[in-house]
Scaffold this active site. Structure first.
Site, PDB file in Angstrom:
ATOM      1  N   HIS A  38       0.839  -0.993   0.077  1.00  0.00           N
ATOM      2  CA  HIS A  38      -0.127  -0.008   0.084  1.00  0.00           C
ATOM      3  C   HIS A  38       0.774   1.314  -0.102  1.00  0.00           C
ATOM      4  O   HIS A  38       0.535   2.123  -0.576  1.00  0.00           O
ATOM      5  CB  HIS A  38      -0.939   0.008   1.384  1.00  0.00           C
ATOM      6  CG  HIS A  38      -2.137  -0.904   1.030  1.00  0.00           C
ATOM      7  ND1 HIS A  38      -2.171  -2.381   1.141  1.00  0.00           N
ATOM      8  CD2 HIS A  38      -3.424  -0.420   0.931  1.00  0.00           C
ATOM      9  CE1 HIS A  38      -3.182  -2.452   0.935  1.00  0.00           C
ATOM     10  NE2 HIS A  38      -3.980  -1.565   0.651  1.00  0.00           N
ATOM     11  N   LYS A 106      -9.279  -9.853   7.306  1.00  0.00           N
ATOM     12  CA  LYS A 106      -9.906 -10.470   8.500  1.00  0.00           C
ATOM     13  C   LYS A 106      -9.983  -9.210   9.600  1.00  0.00           C
ATOM     14  O   LYS A 106      -9.236  -8.468   9.545  1.00  0.00           O
ATOM     15  CB  LYS A 106      -9.185 -11.627   9.015  1.00  0.00           C
ATOM     16  CG  LYS A 106      -7.823 -11.298   9.764  1.00  0.00           C
ATOM     17  CD  LYS A 106      -7.290 -12.779  10.240  1.00  0.00           C
ATOM     18  CE  LYS A 106      -5.856 -12.431  10.715  1.00  0.00           C
ATOM     19  NZ  LYS A 106      -5.357 -13.627  11.458  1.00  0.00           N
TER      20      LYS A 106
END
Length: 198
Positions: A38, A106
């Protein structure tokens, strides 16, 4: 709870119909990206440099796959499981700007992601932790890998998948979050069980 089999590139109109708790299976290409991936994407975008992949309508999987190299130099996937998504919370709006329409991971994310989901029309999909081998069955092939120098977990992997899942809509485009609901319910129970601490 409804089951949806969706094909990449994902369409905003369809994603805005999803509700938390719906079950989704994905077919097409998904890209893995974690913390370092990212940051590198953001750096390239800030410098006006081309990105290695087109993220329009894409799914970004917060995962560190374990891949094995074949004799011909290609890769094959061994297992893949979700990593904790909250670390990528600072990139929520950027992911929307990229045009991505799903995050897979998650543990859920926070309000910034809920706002970005509503603004850009993307959803957060919960992958079952502890099911790395099962999830790997939905990956048909490893297309390629970018930034392997970051290490296998942090590299950007392009995976071709077929009915990849099951994935549960954990955050939808309407400010709904199963994680937020669970947190509020837990605190309500604590207040009822231990009123002397209020």
């Amino acid at each position: 709870m409804e089951k949806h089999v969706m094909t990449m590139p994902l369409q905003e109109e369809e994603l805005r119909k999803l509700k938390i708790g719906d079950v989704v299976y994905l077919t097409g290409h998904i890209f893995t990206s974690r913390d370092m991936g990212h940051l590198r994407l953001r750096s390239l975008a800030a410098e006006g440099k081309p990105l290695p992949k087109d993220f329009t309508g894409a799914a970004i999987f917060h995962a560190g796959p374990v891949c094995l190299k074949n004799e011909d130099g290609s890769w094959r996937l061994n297992v893949i499981g979700p990593t904790t998504s909250i670390r990528m919370e600072p990139h929520a709006d950027f992911v929307g700007q990229l045009g991505a329409k799903a995050i897979i991971g998650k543990g859920g994310m926070d309000q910034g992601t809920l706002d970005a989901c509503e603004k850009y029309g993307y959803v957060y999909l919960q992958a079952a932790p502890g099911c790395a081998a099962k999830l790997a069955q939905g990956v048909k092939r490893v297309v390629d890998v970018t930034w392997f120098e970051l290490g296998m977990p942090e590299a950007l992997w392009d995976l071709e998948v077929e009915e990849f899942g099951p994935l549960v809509v954990g955050m939808d485009t309407h400010q709904n979050s199963i994680y937020k609901n669970l947190k509020e319910a837990a605190f309500k129970n604590l207040d009822e069980l231990y009123p002397e601490f209020i």
